[in-house]
Design an enzyme around this catalytic site. Structure first.
Site, PDB file in Angstrom:
ATOM      1  N   SER A 144      10.618  11.230  11.082  1.00  0.00           N
ATOM      2  CA  SER A 144      12.082  11.107  11.197  1.00  0.00           C
ATOM      3  C   SER A 144      12.748  11.239   9.533  1.00  0.00           C
ATOM      4  O   SER A 144      11.979  10.974   8.572  1.00  0.00           O
ATOM      5  CB  SER A 144      12.131   8.772  11.564  1.00  0.00           C
ATOM      6  N   TYR A 157       8.080   0.761   9.458  1.00  0.00           N
ATOM      7  CA  TYR A 157       8.456   2.286  10.217  1.00  0.00           C
ATOM      8  C   TYR A 157       8.669   2.920   8.437  1.00  0.00           C
ATOM      9  O   TYR A 157       8.492   4.544   9.096  1.00  0.00           O
ATOM     10  CB  TYR A 157      10.604   1.867  10.789  1.00  0.00           C
TER      11      TYR A 157
END
Ligand code: NAD
Length: 262
Positions: A144, A157
């Site tokens: 990501s 995350y």
């Protein structure tokens, strides 16, 4: 385009979003597919059979829970038993949770680290012996933009995604002489159920309306002011499977509308 006829691609978290697009792109290139992920059995069966009929390949679903090491090993074993090999492994399953750190639920931290980071370790560990024997492999991790930069309220995350970028580099170095590449793809915001689901919590954490979250938080991060599409991510994953990408290994490939250039 990569020709994956006679090869098998196993994609974690492929009943939805980016993973499903990657599985379909690999099938279009001729690979037999192991899909994985949660969902209503009828919905999963619909996606599984569509892959077979749309692309003339074989596709099986593994119900492996990516929080469980033994089930992750079974996911790889299913591909090897059914099709004879797992040549392309895509570690894509992921979840998100948005909360200030002092309120961040401990079980959410544990689940995000397990699914977004440790699952990739377990799957790579299980798939590498076969890839080494066959002297060919492609390992692709969905990281990501959050593997490169942080955002507030996403402690688990961001930690998991920074971790998977490090795992990618380590695995690439270990496998460099076996014709096995390992890379990660780092998308910015892609419009999928994962992004849609975090909107209510972000509205709460930042005291914003839905429109403000979309425009002032999500798209604000991306200079192009556009979402990345699942098919754009899938095309990049497929490119990494081709011979033309054999010297790309240990890379973290951004596809984020310029987000991390700032
Ligand atoms: P999604 O919610 O559409 O899909 C997630 C998939 O993971 C689903 O198939 C789900 O069933 C599966 N999954 C979740 N928990 C699981 C578990 N315990 N065991 C097995 N499967 C499980 O999400 P998405 O947006 O397509 O995300 C896919 C990946 O892309 C994730 O790793 C995510 O972090 C990453 N990513 C997404 C974006 C984005 O903007 N959507 C951006 C960057 C990175």
């Amino acid at each position: 385009m990569a020709d994956l006829k006679g090869k098998t691609a196993a994609v974690t978290g492929s009943t939805s979003g980016i993973g499903l697009a990657i599985a379909r792109a690999m099938a279009k290139a001729g690979a037999n597919i192991v899909i994985n992920g949660m969902g209503a059995p009828a919905d999963i069966e619909k996606e599984r059979s569509a892959i077979e009929t749309d692309f003339g390949v074989k596709c099986v679903h593994s119900p492996a829970d990516m929080t469980k090491a033994a089930e992750i090993a079974e996911f790889v074993a299913l591909g090897e038993k059914t099709f004879g090999s797992v040549d392309v492994l895509v570690n894509n399953a992921g979840i998100q949770f948005v909360s200030p750190i002092e309120e961040f639920p401990i079980e959410k931290w544990d689940a995000i680290i397990a699914i977004n980071l440790s699952a990739a370790f377990h799957a790579i560990r299980a798939a590498v012996p076969g890839m080494k024997r066959r002297q060919w492999g492609r390992i692709i991790n969905t990281a990501s933009a959050h593997s490169l930069v942080a955002s507030p309220f996403k402690s688990a995350y961001v930690s998991a995604k920074h971790g998977i970028a490090g795992l990618t580099k380590t695995v690439a170095l270990e496998l460099a002489t076996f014709k096995i590449t390992c890379n990660c793809i780092s998308p910015g915001y892609v419009w999928t159920p994962l992004v849609e689901r975090q909107i209510p919590d972000t509205m709460k954490a930042r005291n914003m309306t839905k429109e403000q979250v979309i425009n002032d938080v999500l798209l604000d991060a991306q200079p192009t002011k556009e979402f990345v599409t699942v098919d754009q991510v899938a095309s990049l994953a497929l490119y990494l499977c081709g011979d033309e990408a054999s010297q790309i290994t240990g890379s973290n490939l951004s596809i984020d509308g310029g987000w991390t250039a700032e």
